[in-house]
Scaffold this active site. Sequence first.
Site, PDB file in Angstrom:
ATOM      1  N   GLY A  46      30.713  -6.825  23.305  1.00 35.66           N
ATOM      2  CA  GLY A  46      31.057  -6.915  24.720  1.00 35.66           C
ATOM      3  C   GLY A  46      30.022  -6.179  25.543  1.00 35.66           C
ATOM      4  O   GLY A  46      29.376  -5.246  25.050  1.00 35.66           O
ATOM      5  N   GLN A  51      26.352  -1.976  32.735  1.00 33.01           N
ATOM      6  CA  GLN A  51      25.596  -1.449  31.586  1.00 33.01           C
ATOM      7  C   GLN A  51      24.135  -1.874  31.618  1.00 33.01           C
ATOM      8  O   GLN A  51      23.314  -1.308  30.882  1.00 33.01           O
ATOM      9  CB  GLN A  51      26.229  -1.884  30.260  1.00 33.01           C
ATOM     10  CG  GLN A  51      27.589  -1.248  30.024  1.00 33.01           C
ATOM     11  CD  GLN A  51      28.127  -1.649  28.668  1.00 33.01           C
ATOM     12  OE1 GLN A  51      28.789  -2.661  28.545  1.00 33.01           O
ATOM     13  NE2 GLN A  51      27.830  -0.867  27.648  1.00 33.01           N
ATOM     14  N   CYS A  88      30.343   2.009  22.065  1.00 32.38           N
ATOM     15  CA  CYS A  88      29.878   1.391  23.308  1.00 32.38           C
ATOM     16  C   CYS A  88      28.361   1.351  23.259  1.00 32.38           C
ATOM     17  O   CYS A  88      27.732   2.335  22.848  1.00 32.38           O
ATOM     18  CB  CYS A  88      30.350   2.229  24.490  1.00 32.38           C
ATOM     19  SG  CYS A  88      29.771   1.642  26.085  1.00 32.38           S
ATOM     20  N   LEU A  89      27.767   0.237  23.683  1.00 28.88           N
ATOM     21  CA  LEU A  89      26.309   0.118  23.659  1.00 28.88           C
ATOM     22  C   LEU A  89      25.653   1.154  24.575  1.00 28.88           C
ATOM     23  O   LEU A  89      24.482   1.476  24.391  1.00 28.88           O
ATOM     24  CB  LEU A  89      25.879  -1.304  24.065  1.00 28.88           C
ATOM     25  CG  LEU A  89      26.304  -2.417  23.098  1.00 28.88           C
ATOM     26  CD1 LEU A  89      25.877  -3.778  23.635  1.00 28.88           C
ATOM     27  CD2 LEU A  89      25.742  -2.197  21.703  1.00 28.88           C
ATOM     28  N   HIS A 130      38.259  -2.325  27.209  1.00 29.64           N
ATOM     29  CA  HIS A 130      37.056  -1.494  27.249  1.00 29.64           C
ATOM     30  C   HIS A 130      36.076  -2.001  28.317  1.00 29.64           C
ATOM     31  O   HIS A 130      35.563  -1.219  29.131  1.00 29.64           O
ATOM     32  CB  HIS A 130      36.406  -1.503  25.857  1.00 29.64           C
ATOM     33  CG  HIS A 130      35.096  -0.789  25.757  1.00 29.64           C
ATOM     34  ND1 HIS A 130      34.907   0.295  24.929  1.00 29.64           N
ATOM     35  CD2 HIS A 130      33.891  -1.016  26.354  1.00 29.64           C
ATOM     36  CE1 HIS A 130      33.646   0.708  25.046  1.00 29.64           C
ATOM     37  NE2 HIS A 130      33.007  -0.075  25.900  1.00 29.64           N
ATOM     38  N   GLU A 131      35.834  -3.321  28.317  1.00 34.14           N
ATOM     39  CA  GLU A 131      34.836  -3.877  29.249  1.00 34.14           C
ATOM     40  C   GLU A 131      35.343  -3.844  30.687  1.00 34.14           C
ATOM     41  O   GLU A 131      34.572  -3.572  31.606  1.00 34.14           O
ATOM     42  CB  GLU A 131      34.448  -5.300  28.846  1.00 34.14           C
ATOM     43  CG  GLU A 131      33.804  -5.430  27.463  1.00 34.14           C
ATOM     44  CD  GLU A 131      32.663  -4.476  27.196  1.00 34.14           C
ATOM     45  OE1 GLU A 131      31.973  -4.077  28.143  1.00 34.14           O
ATOM     46  OE2 GLU A 131      32.460  -4.103  26.021  1.00 34.14           O
ATOM     47  N   HIS A 134      34.736  -0.558  32.300  1.00 31.94           N
ATOM     48  CA  HIS A 134      33.357  -0.333  32.772  1.00 31.94           C
ATOM     49  C   HIS A 134      33.206  -0.714  34.248  1.00 31.94           C
ATOM     50  O   HIS A 134      32.397  -0.116  34.960  1.00 31.94           O
ATOM     51  CB  HIS A 134      32.371  -1.194  31.968  1.00 31.94           C
ATOM     52  CG  HIS A 134      31.861  -0.549  30.710  1.00 31.94           C
ATOM     53  ND1 HIS A 134      31.166   0.636  30.698  1.00 31.94           N
ATOM     54  CD2 HIS A 134      31.913  -0.952  29.415  1.00 31.94           C
ATOM     55  CE1 HIS A 134      30.820   0.940  29.451  1.00 31.94           C
ATOM     56  NE2 HIS A 134      31.272  -0.004  28.642  1.00 31.94           N
TER      57      HIS A 134
HETATM   58 NI    NI Z   1      31.111  -0.078  26.616  1.00 32.47          NI
END
Ligand code: NI
Length: 162
Positions: A46, A51, A88-89, A130-131, A134
């Site tokens: 995701g 991000q 998380c990236l 989660h997304e 963000h």
């Molecule tokens: Ni994330």
Amino acid sequence: MAVREIRTLGEDCLRKTCKEVKEINERIITLVDDMFDTMYEANGVGLAAPQIGILKRIVVIDTDGNPYVLINPKILEVSGEQRGYEGCLSVPGKSGIVTRPNYAKVEATNLDGETYILEGEGLLARAICHECDHLDGVIYVDKVEGEVLDNQLLEEMMAEEE
Ligand code: NI
């Protein structure tokens, strides 16, 4: 199509409230393409627009080979509970335990401008929650139970348990 730079914890763009997308134009289509490229390149499931430094309410998810684009997503319903490691990236190489709903139902717009409903359980529900966080400047480390751990340390711990 291009891989963009993933912003990491500490950068301001990750802590902002993102703006609604008013019109789906060529720039948005290119942005979504780039988000998928960036997510797949990083082996993520995701990615949210902030991000990569774009403060728009756009999320891409692919937890099971089905790519989803969620523009202006609104979570309509959640239920149940799951507790597990999450990463998380934007927090590379680390994981922490987060409790999330086990089911999530979200309404979003797709690239054709159509409103649709996405329902998910397990990992997909976790990714949706989660997304969407963000888009309001929330990162999983805010919700983590205990410490955020290095993945390498975590692998060693798990190997010892076996
Ligand atoms: Ni994330």
